[in-house]
Scaffold this active site. Sequence first.
Site, PDB file in Angstrom:
ATOM      1  N   CYS A 129      21.836  -5.494  20.774  1.00 61.11           N
ATOM      2  CA  CYS A 129      22.258  -5.966  22.096  1.00 61.11           C
ATOM      3  C   CYS A 129      21.076  -6.639  22.811  1.00 61.11           C
ATOM      4  CB  CYS A 129      22.779  -4.801  22.923  1.00 61.11           C
ATOM      5  SG  CYS A 129      21.539  -3.541  23.272  1.00 61.11           S
ATOM      6  N   CYS A 171      18.227  -4.323  23.606  1.00 61.27           N
ATOM      7  CA  CYS A 171      17.466  -3.964  22.408  1.00 61.27           C
ATOM      8  C   CYS A 171      16.436  -5.048  22.094  1.00 61.27           C
ATOM      9  CB  CYS A 171      18.389  -3.777  21.213  1.00 61.27           C
ATOM     10  SG  CYS A 171      19.637  -2.497  21.443  1.00 61.27           S
TER      11      CYS A 171
END
Length: 77
Positions: A11, A14
């Site tokens: 994501c 991340c």
Amino acid sequence: MKRILVLGPGCPRCETLVDAARRAADDLGIQYELEKLTDIKEFPKYGLMMTPGLVVDGKLAVQGKVPSVDEIKSMLA
């Protein structure tokens, strides 16, 4: 050498954590190995309950948030 592992499905948060960890390690001038782990089946091995997670030398340092570069530096020092 520090082993830095970012746990997350890929994501945007991340990816932000990957970039922040890389900046922190580079700023400190340390030797490090940075990896991303996206296999959610592996996350429980590190005690991760919320992504993203940051593992330093095998120990879960933070989960569920993206710490600042300065915070990561203190985790790596």
